[in-house]
Write an enzyme that holds these catalytic residues in place. Sequence first.
Site, PDB file in Angstrom:
ATOM      1  N   ASP A   1       0.781  -1.232   0.000  1.00 57.05           N
ATOM      2  CA  ASP A   1       0.000   0.000   0.000  1.00 57.05           C
ATOM      3  C   ASP A   1       0.818   1.291   0.000  1.00 57.05           C
ATOM      4  O   ASP A   1       0.597   2.169  -0.825  1.00 57.05           O
ATOM      5  CB  ASP A   1      -0.933   0.016   1.207  1.00 57.05           C
ATOM      6  CG  ASP A   1      -1.916  -1.143   1.206  1.00 57.05           C
ATOM      7  OD1 ASP A   1      -1.839  -2.007   0.305  1.00 57.05           O
ATOM      8  OD2 ASP A   1      -2.769  -1.189   2.104  1.00 57.05           O
TER       9      ASP A   1
ATOM     10  N   GLU B   1       1.789  -9.630  11.571  1.00 57.04           N
ATOM     11  CA  GLU B   1       1.527  -9.102  10.237  1.00 57.04           C
ATOM     12  C   GLU B   1       2.828  -8.805   9.492  1.00 57.04           C
ATOM     13  O   GLU B   1       2.984  -9.134   8.320  1.00 57.04           O
ATOM     14  CB  GLU B   1       0.683  -7.839  10.351  1.00 57.04           C
ATOM     15  CG  GLU B   1       0.203  -7.275   9.025  1.00 57.04           C
ATOM     16  CD  GLU B   1      -0.692  -6.055   9.209  1.00 57.04           C
ATOM     17  OE1 GLU B   1      -1.208  -5.550   8.192  1.00 57.04           O
ATOM     18  OE2 GLU B   1      -0.864  -5.603  10.370  1.00 57.04           O
TER      19      GLU B   1
END
Length: 441
Positions: free
Chosen positions: A180, A406
Amino acid sequence: MGTRLDGDETTLWKAAARVLDANWTGTGTVPSPALYPHQWAWDSAFISMGLARHRRDRAERELLSLFRGQWATGLLPHIVFNTRTPRHAYFPGPDLWRSDLQDAAPRGVPTSGLTHPPLHALAALRLHESAGPADAERSRAFLARLYPMLVAQHRHLAHCRDLGAEGLVAICHPWESGLDNSPAWDGPLGALQLPPVAYAPDHVPRGLPTGEDYDRYVRLVTLLRGAGYCDEYLRDAHPFAVEDPLVNATYLASTHALAEMAEIIGGDPVPHRETAQRVHRALLDRLWDGDTGCFRARDLRGGRLLPAVTIASFGPLLDPDLPAPVVRALVDLLLSARFAGAAGYPVPTCDIQAPSFDRGGYWRGPTWVNTNWLLWYGALGHGLTVVADLLYGATMRLVRQSGFREYFDPFDGTGRGSHDCSWSAALILDLLGARRAPRAA
């Protein structure tokens, strides 16, 4: 820091399986219950590969659940929203995308209007390859069921996203890259003019890009939405259009997978092979930078290769036909002090020596299990067993030390972002299972 996972591979396997069991909703898997309560497209591709080693029935349902959000155009949205979750529990939620106003969107299934790296055909093929003899026939039947959906996905990309008309897929938003806030997007995003009113809410979860960055992300969505997600608008007017090496490497790998799937189910592999050759040539012609020895993203609006060197630069290792000198140059860079050579817990997602490197900055430096897996898979395809073993060992060490986080600090391995991350757990199962699972006939 997450829970330390000591012990042998069986202990690690059981811990990873528990994460996937806990994150299973009954129809699909959330990436992380607390932070990501919906279904994301390339997350599901990775997750299905891990579920294939643990619960094959769930792996199939994972992909089918995702494809229920496919638009009539073939677009596979990057988010399929869980209607049982409150509409304002996650931003950007359905109210930003307004897919219900689009004729091509599925009825009763709210989705985003963007897509994600098209890894899904490769995931489906690996699901088949992990099947034992007893599951082989059922596995072929599942491939036959999913194949038309995958073909539609690829047809949409070829017809609607080849904005450069040379065979590569263009992304129209940083979120479509899967990386992102990668430094690769700083230039194109910086050129985007913002209105005086801010878009981003003040409750974006900690650790994610915020402030003006998020305003730019949302501004791009509102432009797309205002144009009805129209193909002509994307081609002619949308301000963000980039050919990314990792996105196109996944596109190429899945195109090869479609050719194999066609042979398995009695279809015609030739069109997929022809497309794969076109993508292969375009990757080298348009994104390879011989001066720096790596692949770079191409900004179609600015008409130039973007300067950032990131983990995406190594994505084309997924191309099995990559010339040997190109492979050598990529491996030299990967193992250098700019990437794995200077990281105790490789592979960082950005050039360590670049001013934009941030060891805790989401996709601007940390190590991720999924990008390690992609490079591991690409290295195996080129017979680079030493590189593959390095990536395998580093990834196992990360999760043993910090749990299924993550992402991770590339220097000390500290876990960051969400806990019990589904793709981290799933890909550990795939890595462990790849060495021993039988291959379907």
